[in-house]
Scaffold this motif. Sequence first.
Motif, PDB file in Angstrom:
ATOM      1  N   ILE C  15       0.901  -1.274  -0.097  1.00 28.90           N
ATOM      2  CA  ILE C  15      -0.063  -0.026   0.023  1.00 28.90           C
ATOM      3  C   ILE C  15       0.846   1.238  -0.093  1.00 28.90           C
ATOM      4  O   ILE C  15       1.791   1.481   0.863  1.00 28.90           O
ATOM      5  CB  ILE C  15      -0.751   0.012   1.355  1.00 28.90           C
ATOM      6  N   PHE C  16       0.825   2.093  -0.934  1.00 31.86           N
ATOM      7  CA  PHE C  16       1.363   3.402  -1.132  1.00 31.86           C
ATOM      8  C   PHE C  16       0.865   4.528  -0.321  1.00 31.86           C
ATOM      9  O   PHE C  16      -0.613   4.589  -0.273  1.00 31.86           O
ATOM     10  CB  PHE C  16       1.620   3.772  -2.586  1.00 31.86           C
ATOM     11  N   GLY C  17       1.671   5.212   0.243  1.00 30.34           N
ATOM     12  CA  GLY C  17       1.209   6.470   1.115  1.00 30.34           C
ATOM     13  C   GLY C  17       1.710   6.401   2.398  1.00 30.34           C
ATOM     14  O   GLY C  17       2.462   5.610   3.103  1.00 30.34           O
ATOM     15  N   LEU C  65      -3.927  -5.033 -16.829  1.00 33.28           N
ATOM     16  CA  LEU C  65      -4.059  -3.812 -17.771  1.00 33.28           C
ATOM     17  C   LEU C  65      -3.004  -2.824 -16.834  1.00 33.28           C
ATOM     18  O   LEU C  65      -2.539  -3.273 -15.967  1.00 33.28           O
ATOM     19  CB  LEU C  65      -5.334  -3.257 -17.432  1.00 33.28           C
ATOM     20  N   SER C  66      -3.009  -1.730 -17.393  1.00 32.64           N
ATOM     21  CA  SER C  66      -2.098  -0.581 -17.110  1.00 32.64           C
ATOM     22  C   SER C  66      -2.682  -0.026 -15.826  1.00 32.64           C
ATOM     23  O   SER C  66      -3.633  -0.062 -15.414  1.00 32.64           O
ATOM     24  CB  SER C  66      -2.209   0.664 -18.120  1.00 32.64           C
ATOM     25  N   GLY C  67      -1.527   0.015 -14.864  1.00 32.03           N
ATOM     26  CA  GLY C  67      -1.868   0.285 -13.463  1.00 32.03           C
ATOM     27  C   GLY C  67      -2.384  -0.605 -12.569  1.00 32.03           C
ATOM     28  O   GLY C  67      -2.965  -0.535 -11.428  1.00 32.03           O
ATOM     29  N   SER C  68      -2.360  -2.107 -13.100  1.00 29.78           N
ATOM     30  CA  SER C  68      -2.876  -3.064 -12.234  1.00 29.78           C
ATOM     31  C   SER C  68      -1.876  -3.672 -11.282  1.00 29.78           C
ATOM     32  O   SER C  68      -2.246  -4.613 -10.547  1.00 29.78           O
ATOM     33  CB  SER C  68      -3.309  -4.355 -13.087  1.00 29.78           C
ATOM     34  N   GLY C  69      -0.787  -3.044 -11.222  1.00 27.56           N
ATOM     35  CA  GLY C  69       0.270  -3.502 -10.190  1.00 27.56           C
ATOM     36  C   GLY C  69       1.406  -4.630 -10.644  1.00 27.56           C
ATOM     37  O   GLY C  69       2.156  -4.934  -9.749  1.00 27.56           O
ATOM     38  N   LYS C  70       1.629  -4.581 -11.947  1.00 24.37           N
ATOM     39  CA  LYS C  70       2.491  -5.554 -12.474  1.00 24.37           C
ATOM     40  C   LYS C  70       3.953  -5.329 -12.083  1.00 24.37           C
ATOM     41  O   LYS C  70       4.700  -5.673 -11.293  1.00 24.37           O
ATOM     42  CB  LYS C  70       2.494  -5.791 -13.895  1.00 24.37           C
ATOM     43  N   SER C  71       4.228  -3.820 -12.360  1.00 19.85           N
ATOM     44  CA  SER C  71       5.545  -3.371 -11.999  1.00 19.85           C
ATOM     45  C   SER C  71       5.875  -3.307 -10.659  1.00 19.85           C
ATOM     46  O   SER C  71       6.968  -3.726 -10.103  1.00 19.85           O
ATOM     47  CB  SER C  71       5.736  -1.985 -12.491  1.00 19.85           C
ATOM     48  N   THR C  72       4.902  -2.983  -9.703  1.00 25.51           N
ATOM     49  CA  THR C  72       5.014  -3.085  -8.317  1.00 25.51           C
ATOM     50  C   THR C  72       5.368  -4.429  -8.047  1.00 25.51           C
ATOM     51  O   THR C  72       6.160  -4.515  -6.870  1.00 25.51           O
ATOM     52  CB  THR C  72       3.654  -2.638  -7.605  1.00 25.51           C
ATOM     53  N   LEU C  73       4.657  -5.414  -8.287  1.00 24.49           N
ATOM     54  CA  LEU C  73       4.698  -6.935  -8.027  1.00 24.49           C
ATOM     55  C   LEU C  73       6.327  -7.290  -8.401  1.00 24.49           C
ATOM     56  O   LEU C  73       6.933  -7.554  -7.302  1.00 24.49           O
ATOM     57  CB  LEU C  73       3.927  -7.624  -8.766  1.00 24.49           C
ATOM     58  N   PHE C 115      14.056  -3.271 -16.814  1.00 25.65           N
ATOM     59  CA  PHE C 115      13.177  -2.286 -16.674  1.00 25.65           C
ATOM     60  C   PHE C 115      12.073  -1.751 -17.801  1.00 25.65           C
ATOM     61  O   PHE C 115      12.649  -1.677 -19.061  1.00 25.65           O
ATOM     62  CB  PHE C 115      13.746  -1.088 -16.211  1.00 25.65           C
ATOM     63  N   GLN C 116      10.961  -1.429 -17.440  1.00 23.87           N
ATOM     64  CA  GLN C 116       9.848  -0.973 -18.497  1.00 23.87           C
ATOM     65  C   GLN C 116      10.501   0.120 -19.019  1.00 23.87           C
ATOM     66  O   GLN C 116      10.330   0.319 -20.282  1.00 23.87           O
ATOM     67  CB  GLN C 116       8.617  -0.605 -17.428  1.00 23.87           C
ATOM     68  N   HIS C 117      10.960   1.383 -18.390  1.00 24.36           N
ATOM     69  CA  HIS C 117      11.546   2.567 -18.984  1.00 24.36           C
ATOM     70  C   HIS C 117      13.029   2.148 -19.081  1.00 24.36           C
ATOM     71  O   HIS C 117      13.691   3.443 -19.090  1.00 24.36           O
ATOM     72  CB  HIS C 117      11.207   3.364 -18.149  1.00 24.36           C
TER      73      HIS C 117
HETATM   74  N1  LIG Z   1       5.679   5.026  -5.754  1.00 23.22           N
HETATM   75  C1  LIG Z   1       4.172   5.064  -5.749  1.00 23.22           C
HETATM   76  N2  LIG Z   1       3.826   5.723  -5.136  1.00 23.22           N
HETATM   77  C2  LIG Z   1       2.275   5.692  -5.147  1.00 23.22           C
HETATM   78  N3  LIG Z   1       1.676   5.023  -5.832  1.00 23.22           N
HETATM   79  C3  LIG Z   1       2.319   4.245  -6.633  1.00 23.22           C
HETATM   80  C4  LIG Z   1       3.707   4.136  -6.759  1.00 23.22           C
HETATM   81  N4  LIG Z   1       4.182   3.306  -7.743  1.00 23.22           N
HETATM   82  C5  LIG Z   1       3.052   2.724  -8.278  1.00 23.22           C
HETATM   83  N5  LIG Z   1       1.815   3.225  -7.555  1.00 23.22           N
HETATM   84  C6  LIG Z   1       0.619   2.822  -8.026  1.00 23.22           C
HETATM   85  O1  LIG Z   1       0.262   1.655  -7.766  1.00 23.22           O
HETATM   86  C7  LIG Z   1      -0.407   1.083  -8.981  1.00 23.22           C
HETATM   87  C8  LIG Z   1       0.221  -0.122  -9.632  1.00 23.22           C
HETATM   88  O2  LIG Z   1       1.093   0.672 -10.378  1.00 23.22           O
HETATM   89  P1  LIG Z   1       2.285  -0.058 -11.424  1.00 23.22           P
HETATM   90  O3  LIG Z   1       3.341   0.660 -11.964  1.00 23.22           O
HETATM   91  O4  LIG Z   1       2.588  -1.388 -10.611  1.00 23.22           O
HETATM   92  O5  LIG Z   1       1.224  -0.589 -12.735  1.00 23.22           O
HETATM   93  P2  LIG Z   1       1.517  -1.386 -13.729  1.00 23.22           P
HETATM   94  O6  LIG Z   1       0.590  -2.517 -13.824  1.00 23.22           O
HETATM   95  O7  LIG Z   1       3.230  -1.740 -14.059  1.00 23.22           O
HETATM   96  O8  LIG Z   1       1.195  -0.501 -15.072  1.00 23.22           O
HETATM   97  P3  LIG Z   1       1.725  -0.325 -16.672  1.00 23.22           P
HETATM   98  O9  LIG Z   1       1.309  -1.320 -17.552  1.00 23.22           O
HETATM   99  O10 LIG Z   1       1.390   0.897 -17.099  1.00 23.22           O
HETATM  100  O11 LIG Z   1       3.163  -0.331 -16.406  1.00 23.22           O
HETATM  101  C9  LIG Z   1      -0.823   2.625  -9.719  1.00 23.22           C
HETATM  102  O12 LIG Z   1      -2.239   2.685  -9.373  1.00 23.22           O
HETATM  103  C10 LIG Z   1       0.052   3.356  -9.457  1.00 23.22           C
HETATM  104  O13 LIG Z   1      -0.658   4.578  -9.166  1.00 23.22           O
END
Ligand SMILES: Nc1ncnc2c1ncn2[C@@H]1O[C@H](COP(=O)(O)OP(=O)(O)OP(=O)(O)O)[C@@H](O)[C@H]1O
Lengths: 515, 508, 349
Positions: C15-17, C65-73, C115-117
């Motif tokens: 959880i971010f925040g 989908l975009s923003g589903s949390g893949k990169s975070t995972l 990395f994605q970017h």
């Molecule tokens: N450092 C951060 N601080 C706050 N929120 C974050 C942070 N990093 C990611 N998030 C939130 O976590 C959620 C998942 O982000 P993530 O980057 O994992 O998406 P993604 O699945 O990789 O999307 P994409 O396909 O666009 O790369 C998003 O809602 C994003 O706003």
Amino acid sequence: METNIEIQAVDELPNLDISESVTEFTGTSGKYYAREFGRIQESSNGYCWTFNLASALFGPLWATARGLWGLFWVFSVLEVIAAVMIGLGSWGDLGADQFARAERLAGNYERMMERVESAIEQGDEEGEASFRKRADGLLKAQEKALADAEEVEAGATRILVTGIILLVLVKVFEGLVANIAYERQYTRWRADRKVRSGFNRSSGILGAVIVSFVYVVTLMRFTSGNPPEIITEFPIDNTIYLQISSWIDYWFDIASRNFAFLFFGISRAIRIILDGVETLLVGTPWPVVMAVIIIFAYRSAGSRVAIFTAAALCYLAVFGFWQKSMATVALLGTASFLCIAIGIPLGVWFARSQRAYTFARPVLDLMQTLPSFVYLIPIIAFFGTGKPPGILASMIFGLPPIIRLTALGIREVPKDVVEAARAFGATDMQILRGIEVPLATPSIMAGVNQTIMMCLSLVVIAALIDAKGLGYDVLVALQYAAKGQGILAGIAILFCAIIIDRVVQGRFKDAEKGG
Amino acid sequence: MSEETGMPDVLEEVPELDLSDSIRDFAGANAEYYAETLTRIQADTENIKFWNMSAVLLGPVWSAARGLWSMFWLFTLGELVALVQIGKGIWGDLGAAKMAEAEKFSQRASEIRIDAANSGNAATSLEIADNLDNAAQIAMAEAQALGDNWWLYLSFGLTAFAALRVVQGMYANRLYEMQYSRWLVNRSIPSGFSWNRLGYAAAMLVFIVPLTLYRFTVSAPVSWMVDFPANKDYFTVSSNWLDGWFDRTADSGKEFFDAITLVAQAVLDTIELALVDTPWPVVAVLLVLVAWRVASIRIAIFTAASLAYIGILGLWEASMISIVMVGTASFFCILIGIPLGIWFAGNERAYTAARPVLDLMQTIPPFVYLIPIIAFFGTGKVPGVLATIIFAMPPVVRLTALGMRQVSPMVKEAAAAFGATPRQILFGVELPLARPAIMTGVNQTILMSLSMVVIASLIGAKGLGQEVLVALQFVAKGQGILSGLAILFCAMMLDRIVQGRFQRQEER
Amino acid sequence: MKDDVVIKLKSAWKIFGTRADEAMKAIETAGIGKAEVLEQYGAVVGIADVSFNVRRGEIFCIMGLSGSGKSTLVRHVNRLIEPTSGEIWLLGQDVMKLSPSALREVRAKRIGMVFQHMALLPHRSVRDNVAYPLEIRGESKARRWNVSQHTLGLVGLEGFEDRFPRELSGGMQQRVGLARALACDPDVLLMDEPFSALDPLIRRQLQDQFMALSDQLHKTTLFITHDLDEAIRLGTRIAIMKDGRIVQIGTPEEIVTNPADDYVRDFVQNISKLKLIFAHTIQVPISDYAAKQGEDLSLSPRISQDVDLDHLVDVAVTTNQPIVTTDEAGADIGVVSKDRLLQGIKGGK
Ligand SMILES: Nc1ncnc2c1ncn2[C@@H]1O[C@H](COP(=O)(O)OP(=O)(O)OP(=O)(O)O)[C@@H](O)[C@H]1O
Ligand SMILES: [Mg+2]
């Protein structure tokens, strides 16, 4: 288990052959460098024992020929130090100072003895005793100087040996670092062919010329007892200086005489504005001014700043700085008002006309880089001393930021917005007033703030040309090292600066919020 | 409304936008009146004036009550000026100054008469006395005339006052309409009619007007009003106490201050050995060479020309001393500033704490901190260097922090993902990427150090600064300008060399 | 079996925040949802209750989908991001219990990441970028250069070694990122949309190459993509993410034929099933088959029940008869009629 296989797989990679590109890089002795670079690259931390004889022998020359200018500087400095020591040790006149002193002392001793004799002749026993005592002291000092001189002379061998050892060490160092530095250069060269490469004879010769010149002159300067004047002093007498400066004086006088009406008019105009502001700040009863300032601070920057302002104003009043600080603020206010009144239109003009800006930019740069004291001089010459010249000087210093930031702000207004306005038929004036200025407001306000601060720092300095105010107190304190007074006045300046800064910043934030 | 503007037919039928409710909201008291006038103002294209009676009657109090503060202050000031004129006309002693002058003349005349009686040369003295008497008579007459002119002041004041009120009456509604438009988009703009504001304004006026009137209309107002009745003792006592405190601190912290002096002195001496003691041809050749190698041939030529200027005018040694001071100060600024900047980049709390200090270091006029520096370190080169360091350090700290913060977090993350240690990240990623910003900071620091050379020479640091200072004292224009240009050339030389180096690196 | 699990996540939450911990507690006790977390705590749920195992040699695709949390995972696996709660195991070690230096050691020696970017180092040449992981490990320059030469060759970038990243196109930069991850010869590859900026041709080529490589060298890969085709091509198994949760894990075929919910169904709708569905999925048992008029199953072509639809179509065009499927022993066990085949191609059962 499996990982073994992979590592083997990578281990069995064919060795990357760099010898060709190294040869291309080095030009000459490619084989040698390819081998050495290979060894360096194989080492795990990028360092290994490798000795470059050419570099050890020729040092700086090798470095210039190979285009390693960084190494060149290091090598030359180290070698020069060693060479100076060797020179001092072998032919330097080390004891010269002390010998000269001994001689002087001997002379003094003779003279003192004469006085002793004359005292004896006159039968002045008391005088005789004291003179004799002094003569003895002189004699002892002379003996000590002689001993010192001899000791120093004896030390010459030590210096010589140290110098030689240092030279040898330097040479070893040169041999050791050469290849490593050269390999780094090679790596950089691979990514950037502009990096110097190859063996460059003309660079080498240039290096040789520089090195020999530096060696000779430096050795002469430091090892000979009395080096030729030409290398210690720039061979110039100050007639040129005096001539040119009196010539400038002359022209200044002519200009100030012929344009007296102009200068007088300008200072008159400034005077009128200043008088108005002074009446407002100095003439109005202090309770009124104080109350208005505090209310103003409160309204533009909130209650905390208002409380601080009240306290600071009390400080000014209680320590008797009230009139002086109000006079300073009046100076500052006039200067910043004029800066803003002149600067914003100029900035707008420069934003619109590229040509004007190109011309003005060097002038603006000059106005800010030139130490403020320097342009105090022509100002005194033309306007005399007093408050109006002080304001003028502050204006020179304070104008650039507001001009620059206005121009910048207006230039940064998005082109499409201006275009859109034009498409709806807005006139230039409407675009300026309705679009460019509002959008540039944050930038302009930043400029106003900077201008005010610049003016403040100069208003204080203007005390030097008799503009009075708080700066004068600090200046006097500086001259007599009266710390307490100086600090009290300094704090007064500091408070003025902080109040103004806070209030202006507060306004600035308001403008940002509102606009 | 479309008839006058000659809009196309279709738009003529646009139903009128009824803002009167929102205007009522805005105006609060007297809502109906404002709803009507403001609507009419909005419909107007011909700049008709809409008279506001309450603004005429109440003047600034009205604008305050309606929250038009700029208008309040502007007209308060104007009305004050008018009132002062009226006051002068009614009870002011208009001829007082002239009267005093006349008295002085006649007194002087009688003195001269007495003297003349005692000495020879009575004829000329008597003549002078007669002249003075004449002057006294004239001044008296003028005073009389001025005194008789009271009605002029009075009528001017009254006219001005009336005119101001008329202007307020004419523009009040227009300004109020502008306020309304702003209020529509920003509800924190004051609105409505507020008794609070009215009371506040009235109190202000009650406080300001009588005091000011008294001050400017009475010929000799009580002194506490002209200047704050400060007790001179406070100043003396505190300044003495401060003197003592500085002496004691300087005494008890002697080791500390000496240690700082020693370190700075050592660096100064080293650089001085290199620039001042080394024969000038060597220094000149090396500087030109450095400019060439590090920057470009153009800058090398510029450097050579500047050096020639300095040498030929006989300012060589002074310039080298100044460069030594600038070099030492910049050295310390960089040595301390870059690590500080790195720390601030990584530590938000430290940066928040340090920022006001950095701001202060840049806003305080350098004069102010010269005093404590003298108190602790005495005069000479080292204190000059210290003052320069205080003045010139902020840019390099700030820009280092900025540069480090601007390094892409993704790149740092990538380095961390491959197992780089914090040190490796700092030296291998962050610093190289922040280098442009850091170099800009270094450049600014050098320039700011140079602008301090004159101020530093106020506390005994020799060099070009002293030449300028002396020239200033004796208004020796030529001398001052020549040495000033030398400072400028030194600054440009250093600036171009450092910038050139930086640009070369950028190209890669 | 257990030893073979290389990456294991056990109910990991992020959880971010600033008030993440409070939010976590509220989720545990009150079970509030993503929207409430955002509203009440101003916190964003990155990943929610994620658990999965990745076995050695697998290519485990995560898609969503975009923003589903893949990169975070994926950042949790090497602890670039600290989880708010949950367990993470990597190569038999509890990642959360590693000391900073041990963690760096693992990152440097066992994990490669794309990395994605891209996140290339702009101030270093391509060669030095690829060699960066080796440099961190303290390898000699000669070895660094050899390896980077080799891996740049693998991704088809010979001749660009001495350029800077900014001189390369986006796709080329992405390949540099790939080469960098391969250069450290890791056991585990974490790949965050490594092929997203490539043109279809090179992408396909690199996908093939990558599959061969990971098959041959037994790399374990966590592969992020938002392209289901890619996931199906590469993935041994696929996990589908939505709003930080994993909604389904399964082999490509399971996902396609058996979508867990409408979200997944939407995804797989337009996917070509020819290579994913096999005869045994759509056949009717031979005992249940009611032959139509004029049909003689004995004339039908015989084919193994393990062939995919692609193959079945090839066979079907040569005959009018339904196709009979056989088991390993060659015994007839089912029938695939034309209707059935068409239905299968559309994705139904
Ligand atoms: N450092 C951060 N601080 C706050 N929120 C974050 C942070 N990093 C990611 N998030 C939130 O976590 C959620 C998942 O982000 P993530 O980057 O994992 O998406 P993604 O699945 O990789 O999307 P994409 O396909 O666009 O790369 C998003 O809602 C994003 O706003
Ligand atoms: Mg992502």
